[in-house]
Design a protein around this motif. Sequence first.
Motif, PDB file in Angstrom:
ATOM      1  N   LEU A  27       0.746  -1.130   0.042  1.00  0.00           N
ATOM      2  CA  LEU A  27       0.001  -0.063  -0.053  1.00  0.00           C
ATOM      3  C   LEU A  27       0.840   1.108  -0.133  1.00  0.00           C
ATOM      4  CD1 LEU A  27      -2.932   1.290   0.060  1.00  0.00           C
ATOM      5  CD2 LEU A  27      -2.566   1.105   2.558  1.00  0.00           C
ATOM      6  N   ARG A  28       2.108   1.200   0.684  1.00  0.00           N
ATOM      7  CA  ARG A  28       2.938   2.362   0.937  1.00  0.00           C
ATOM      8  C   ARG A  28       3.636   2.608  -0.635  1.00  0.00           C
ATOM      9  NH1 ARG A  28       4.454  -0.249   5.509  1.00  0.00           N
ATOM     10  NH2 ARG A  28       6.666  -0.679   4.649  1.00  0.00           N
ATOM     11  N   CYS A  29       3.782   1.337  -1.363  1.00  0.00           N
ATOM     12  CA  CYS A  29       4.450   1.488  -2.535  1.00  0.00           C
ATOM     13  C   CYS A  29       3.309   2.174  -3.643  1.00  0.00           C
ATOM     14  CB  CYS A  29       4.851  -0.004  -3.014  1.00  0.00           C
ATOM     15  SG  CYS A  29       6.290  -0.637  -2.165  1.00  0.00           S
ATOM     16  N   LYS A  30       2.096   1.764  -3.512  1.00  0.00           N
ATOM     17  CA  LYS A  30       1.114   2.478  -4.457  1.00  0.00           C
ATOM     18  C   LYS A  30       1.244   3.939  -4.594  1.00  0.00           C
ATOM     19  CE  LYS A  30      -3.867   2.495  -5.035  1.00  0.00           C
ATOM     20  NZ  LYS A  30      -5.207   2.151  -4.759  1.00  0.00           N
ATOM     21  N   ARG A  31       1.628   4.465  -3.314  1.00  0.00           N
ATOM     22  CA  ARG A  31       1.658   5.821  -2.883  1.00  0.00           C
ATOM     23  C   ARG A  31       2.809   6.321  -3.454  1.00  0.00           C
ATOM     24  NH1 ARG A  31      -0.599   5.286   3.339  1.00  0.00           N
ATOM     25  NH2 ARG A  31      -2.712   4.741   2.710  1.00  0.00           N
ATOM     26  N   ASN A  32       4.045   5.654  -3.282  1.00  0.00           N
ATOM     27  CA  ASN A  32       5.169   6.093  -3.798  1.00  0.00           C
ATOM     28  C   ASN A  32       5.929   4.745  -4.447  1.00  0.00           C
ATOM     29  OD1 ASN A  32       7.791   6.890  -4.237  1.00  0.00           O
ATOM     30  ND2 ASN A  32       8.270   7.423  -2.029  1.00  0.00           N
ATOM     31  N   PRO A  33       5.748   4.659  -5.546  1.00  0.00           N
ATOM     32  CA  PRO A  33       6.283   3.506  -6.399  1.00  0.00           C
ATOM     33  C   PRO A  33       8.002   3.170  -6.357  1.00  0.00           C
ATOM     34  CG  PRO A  33       4.675   4.609  -7.585  1.00  0.00           C
ATOM     35  CD  PRO A  33       4.909   5.419  -6.719  1.00  0.00           C
ATOM     36  N   GLU A  34       8.491   4.312  -6.237  1.00  0.00           N
ATOM     37  CA  GLU A  34       9.912   4.259  -6.028  1.00  0.00           C
ATOM     38  C   GLU A  34      10.267   3.334  -4.883  1.00  0.00           C
ATOM     39  OE1 GLU A  34      13.838   7.248  -5.370  1.00  0.00           O
ATOM     40  OE2 GLU A  34      11.543   8.073  -4.976  1.00  0.00           O
ATOM     41  N   ILE A  35       9.384   3.390  -4.018  1.00  0.00           N
ATOM     42  CA  ILE A  35       9.865   2.555  -2.532  1.00  0.00           C
ATOM     43  C   ILE A  35       9.941   0.859  -3.065  1.00  0.00           C
ATOM     44  CG2 ILE A  35       9.184   1.868  -0.416  1.00  0.00           C
ATOM     45  CD1 ILE A  35       8.091   4.539   0.149  1.00  0.00           C
ATOM     46  N   ALA A  36       8.778   0.628  -3.839  1.00  0.00           N
ATOM     47  CA  ALA A  36       8.697  -0.585  -4.326  1.00  0.00           C
ATOM     48  C   ALA A  36       9.919  -1.118  -4.807  1.00  0.00           C
ATOM     49  CB  ALA A  36       7.545  -0.892  -5.230  1.00  0.00           C
ATOM     50  N   PHE A  37      10.595  -0.493  -5.822  1.00  0.00           N
ATOM     51  CA  PHE A  37      11.932  -1.077  -6.485  1.00  0.00           C
ATOM     52  C   PHE A  37      13.058  -1.222  -5.514  1.00  0.00           C
ATOM     53  CE2 PHE A  37      16.010   0.414  -8.114  1.00  0.00           C
ATOM     54  CZ  PHE A  37      16.235  -0.772  -9.063  1.00  0.00           C
ATOM     55  N   TYR A  38      13.161  -0.375  -4.406  1.00  0.00           N
ATOM     56  CA  TYR A  38      14.138  -0.457  -3.406  1.00  0.00           C
ATOM     57  C   TYR A  38      13.815  -1.820  -2.375  1.00  0.00           C
ATOM     58  CZ  TYR A  38      15.252   4.135  -4.706  1.00  0.00           C
ATOM     59  OH  TYR A  38      15.601   5.177  -5.543  1.00  0.00           O
ATOM     60  N   LEU A  76      14.290   8.181   2.425  1.00  0.00           N
ATOM     61  CA  LEU A  76      13.416   7.025   2.171  1.00  0.00           C
ATOM     62  C   LEU A  76      13.426   5.652   3.146  1.00  0.00           C
ATOM     63  CD1 LEU A  76      13.062   6.799  -1.498  1.00  0.00           C
ATOM     64  CD2 LEU A  76      11.705   8.046   0.328  1.00  0.00           C
ATOM     65  N   LYS A  77      14.637   5.627   4.063  1.00  0.00           N
ATOM     66  CA  LYS A  77      15.131   4.386   4.455  1.00  0.00           C
ATOM     67  C   LYS A  77      14.197   3.771   5.597  1.00  0.00           C
ATOM     68  CE  LYS A  77      18.417   6.190   7.734  1.00  0.00           C
ATOM     69  NZ  LYS A  77      20.012   5.881   8.358  1.00  0.00           N
ATOM     70  N   ASP A  78      13.438   4.809   6.257  1.00  0.00           N
ATOM     71  CA  ASP A  78      12.544   4.639   7.397  1.00  0.00           C
ATOM     72  C   ASP A  78      11.223   3.496   6.686  1.00  0.00           C
ATOM     73  OD1 ASP A  78      14.147   5.375   9.276  1.00  0.00           O
ATOM     74  OD2 ASP A  78      13.023   7.444   9.507  1.00  0.00           O
ATOM     75  N   ASP A  79      10.838   4.129   5.614  1.00  0.00           N
ATOM     76  CA  ASP A  79       9.904   3.656   4.959  1.00  0.00           C
ATOM     77  C   ASP A  79      10.163   2.357   4.098  1.00  0.00           C
ATOM     78  OD1 ASP A  79       7.658   5.519   5.378  1.00  0.00           O
ATOM     79  OD2 ASP A  79       8.302   6.868   3.684  1.00  0.00           O
ATOM     80  N   ILE A  80      11.412   2.302   3.599  1.00  0.00           N
ATOM     81  CA  ILE A  80      11.799   1.141   2.949  1.00  0.00           C
ATOM     82  C   ILE A  80      11.858  -0.265   4.032  1.00  0.00           C
ATOM     83  CG2 ILE A  80      13.669   0.213   1.633  1.00  0.00           C
ATOM     84  CD1 ILE A  80      14.283   2.907   0.668  1.00  0.00           C
ATOM     85  N   LEU A  81      12.558   0.132   5.323  1.00  0.00           N
ATOM     86  CA  LEU A  81      12.918  -0.754   6.109  1.00  0.00           C
ATOM     87  C   LEU A  81      11.858  -1.058   7.197  1.00  0.00           C
ATOM     88  CD1 LEU A  81      16.548   0.084   6.898  1.00  0.00           C
ATOM     89  CD2 LEU A  81      15.803  -1.842   5.869  1.00  0.00           C
ATOM     90  N   LYS A  82      10.529  -0.625   6.822  1.00  0.00           N
ATOM     91  CA  LYS A  82       9.233  -1.011   7.654  1.00  0.00           C
ATOM     92  C   LYS A  82       9.250  -2.659   7.536  1.00  0.00           C
ATOM     93  CE  LYS A  82       6.967   3.433   8.325  1.00  0.00           C
ATOM     94  NZ  LYS A  82       5.649   4.069   7.919  1.00  0.00           N
ATOM     95  N   GLY A  83       9.111  -3.168   8.515  1.00  0.00           N
ATOM     96  CA  GLY A  83       8.804  -4.753   8.368  1.00  0.00           C
ATOM     97  C   GLY A  83       9.985  -5.353   8.621  1.00  0.00           C
TER      98      GLY A  83
END
Length: 257
Positions: A27-38, A76-83
Motif C-alpha cells: 500500500l505504501r508502494c502504491k503511494r510511492n512506487p519508487e519504494i517498491a523498487f528498493y 526513504l530508509k525508514d519507509d523502505i525498512l518497515k517490516g
Amino acid sequence: MNEDLDVQRLPYMPLQIERLRKSKAWLRCKRNPEIAFYMVNLWMRAWHEIPAGSIEDDDDVLADAAMCAPDRWEELKDDILKGWDRRDGRVWHSTVIEIATEAVGKLRMNKSRTAAAREARELQRQSSVTDTVTENVTDSVTEHEGKGREENGIEDKTTSDDVVAVAPSISQDFAFEAQSIRLTAANLEQWRKAFPHVALEAELWALDEWAGTKGNKWFTAVSGALAKKERAAVDRVSTAAAVRDRGGGQRRADPRI
C-alpha cells in the motif's frame, strides 16, 4: 530462528502474490512506487544471504543492496525498512525467512525421497544382477560338470546352491537432484552449453513434477522442453535486437526513479 538458513542453491524466490498485494508495505508502494523498487531489491539480496532473510545492518550495505542512491536512502530508509527487525548487527525480514524456511524443508524432503528412491533402485538392480549372474554361472558350471559326470556315469545333482555370486555395488553422484530429474555434473554441463539462454536450474525445478509423468522417458522429454524454451528465448532476443536497431528500444526516463 535458523542462523544457518541457506537457500543459495535456489535461483528463484517464491512470490506470494495475494499476500503481497494485500500487505501494508505494498500500500505504501502504491503511494510511492519508487519504494517498491528498493524493497524488492532488498528481498532479493536477503534471499541469497546467509542466514537467508537477513542483511548486514549498515546504511552503505543496505543502500547498495537496495540499489538506492545514498542521499535518497537517507530520505526513504525508514519507509523502505518497515517490516524489518534489527538484531545481532543485521536486519531481518520475517516473511523472507518464512518462505526460505519452507523452501529448505521442501529441498530436504525432495532429497530424502530421491535418496530413498535411489536406494530402492540400487537394491532392485543388485537383486537383478545377482539373479542373472547366479543363473549364468550356474548354467555354465552345471553344463560343464554335468557333461563330465555323464561321461563317467555319475548322476548330475549340482544346484544353484552350489554357486555364490556377488553383485557389484553401483553408485552415482548427482549434481542436480529433484523428485524426478537427476543429473550428473556432465549431464548438467552439457545442457547448460546446449541451452545458454535458459535459467537451467530454475526450469528444471519447474519441470520436475511434469517429468515424473514421463516415466523412463523423462530425460528425452525434459531435453525437448528445454530446447523449446531455448528457441523461444533466442526468438525474444532476436526480436528485441531488431526493435532496438530500428530505434524502437529507446524509452524515456521515469521521473519517479
